[in-house]
Design an enzyme around this catalytic site. Sequence first.
Site, PDB file in Angstrom:
ATOM      1  N   SER A 252      -6.754   1.725   0.786  1.00 46.86           N
ATOM      2  CA  SER A 252      -5.900   2.828   0.360  1.00 46.86           C
ATOM      3  C   SER A 252      -4.537   2.285   0.003  1.00 46.86           C
ATOM      4  CB  SER A 252      -5.746   3.849   1.474  1.00 46.86           C
ATOM      5  OG  SER A 252      -4.946   3.291   2.496  1.00 46.86           O
ATOM      6  N   LYS A 253      -3.863   3.017  -0.895  1.00 47.25           N
ATOM      7  CA  LYS A 253      -2.622   2.478  -1.430  1.00 47.25           C
ATOM      8  C   LYS A 253      -1.535   2.410  -0.390  1.00 47.25           C
ATOM      9  CE  LYS A 253      -1.791   6.825  -3.730  1.00 47.25           C
ATOM     10  NZ  LYS A 253      -2.173   7.468  -4.930  1.00 47.25           N
ATOM     11  N   ARG A 254      -1.722   3.094   0.721  1.00 47.41           N
ATOM     12  CA  ARG A 254      -0.704   3.002   1.757  1.00 47.41           C
ATOM     13  C   ARG A 254      -0.640   1.585   2.338  1.00 47.41           C
ATOM     14  NH1 ARG A 254      -0.833   7.780   6.006  1.00 47.41           N
ATOM     15  NH2 ARG A 254      -0.968   9.109   4.194  1.00 47.41           N
ATOM     16  N   ASN A 256      -2.420  -1.290   0.803  1.00 46.49           N
ATOM     17  CA  ASN A 256      -2.650  -2.320  -0.210  1.00 46.49           C
ATOM     18  C   ASN A 256      -2.469  -1.655  -1.564  1.00 46.49           C
ATOM     19  OD1 ASN A 256      -3.466  -4.961   0.331  1.00 46.49           O
ATOM     20  ND2 ASN A 256      -5.493  -4.320   0.985  1.00 46.49           N
TER      21      ASN A 256
END
Length: 494
Positions: A252-254, A256
Amino acid sequence: MTIRTRVAPSPTGDPHLGTAYIALFNYAFAKQQGGEFVLRIEDTDQVRSTPESEQAIMDSLRWLGLNWDHGPDVGGEFGPYRQSERSDLYKKYAQQLVDNGKAFYCFATAEELDQMREEQMAEGLRPKYDGRGLKLSQNEIEANLAAEKPYVIRMNIPAEGTFKFNDYLRGEIEIPWENVDMQVLLKADGFPTYFLANVVDDHHMEISHIFRGEEWINSAPKLLKLYEDFGWTAPTLGHLPLLRNPDKSKLSKRKNPTSINYYKEMGFLPEAVLNYLGRMGWSMPDEREKFTLAEMIENFDMKRVSLGGPVFDVEKLSWLNGLWIRENLTDEELINRFVDWKFNGETLGKILPQVKTRINTLSDLVELAGYFVSGMPTYAPELLTAGKAEEDVIRQALQFFIWDLEALRTWEKSEIFAIAKTLADHHELKIKVFLEPIFVAISGKTSSTSVIDAMEILGSDMSRARLRVALGHIGVSKKQAKKLEKAYKVYQAD
Ligand code: GLU
């Protein structure tokens, strides 16, 4: 039979690494057998789909070198390849299912369904559509239709029994029908849901094999039953493992960056990104770490995909990228890569107006504007909170800024500034004070060239990644994260 696979992204955000991963494996599978690879755009969600996102997905798959044989821009014998252009087809097939008793009209209003769920929960039951549409008589249905009452078409799902299917990668999977809801196939606005459109299209586009992410396993009974209901042969279905962060949570962008553009902007080579994605759950027979797309295709065997969640580790990707740079590119080729990337007149043309008034010698440029071409700037994290605003306020303002920017469709400085101004007002900060930590996050310094211009030049992915790193420095505990989410909802509702 022609082997034909597809990737079917929904254009609702940044081009995701997961999409590239699924595309790569479908591509390798088809190409290994001389087959075809299709790109289909699943834009039935009219609210969330955007043409910008569609373009970004196509650009990044092309950047990686995954070219499709049929697709929205190149056409193909079973087109159009954008679902929003195929609406009539879905309506026709939804009607056919109703006529054959495989689907039914439901005229229940949202309030009635809310009430149904509340009653079920009050009785301690799992909330679930109760099949009320099935109980309507033909007369009632006709009267409702004549009165032009809004309706949806739902799938008729057996009340009991178990659905079994054979997953190409996972073997036999059983899902009890009672866990499957009577899926809406056609929405009140006349648009299909994913399920109907996906089946109608995979059938008409003569897709032979579908490999998709494991998060879709639970939808398999509905899809495969639809093939049965239509009397069509279903494609072979297999579910690939989800990519994971190094801590094993879902990528998840949180934690990576997940947007392919970010990797491009950071100066990763497409060959290396593709190579690394190819190592997600799969390996060459001789276990070599570095291989080209052509080598992967030659040796590809879907049955050798291992299902334990593959970890996408940016450090490993960096290492592999370094190998590619050192071992596969001549100096001449590397120069060309630099030029294609950012060392060119176009980029300099954007940066120069920002710095021209401030330089005395050409070499001043590097000190002043190096951050336009660097990766993540390094700075002492205390700088982020060294300005006038309180840490709590900065944390919230920064998080809201990131979320607002994620939803921004056109990355232009006037839009970025408008968001910054609204957020500054909301947090009762002067715009200058609001921008203090943003300066640091973006440039690594407390003062530099105009930060909003810099963000426009750096682009959405790189700017947001830098802001996220800054937020990570400030730190967001789980409790704070929950509070921020709530506060953001309130802020958005205002
Ligand atoms: N539109 C779906 C997605 O966004 C496609 C899933 C599938 O491949 O069936 O991933």
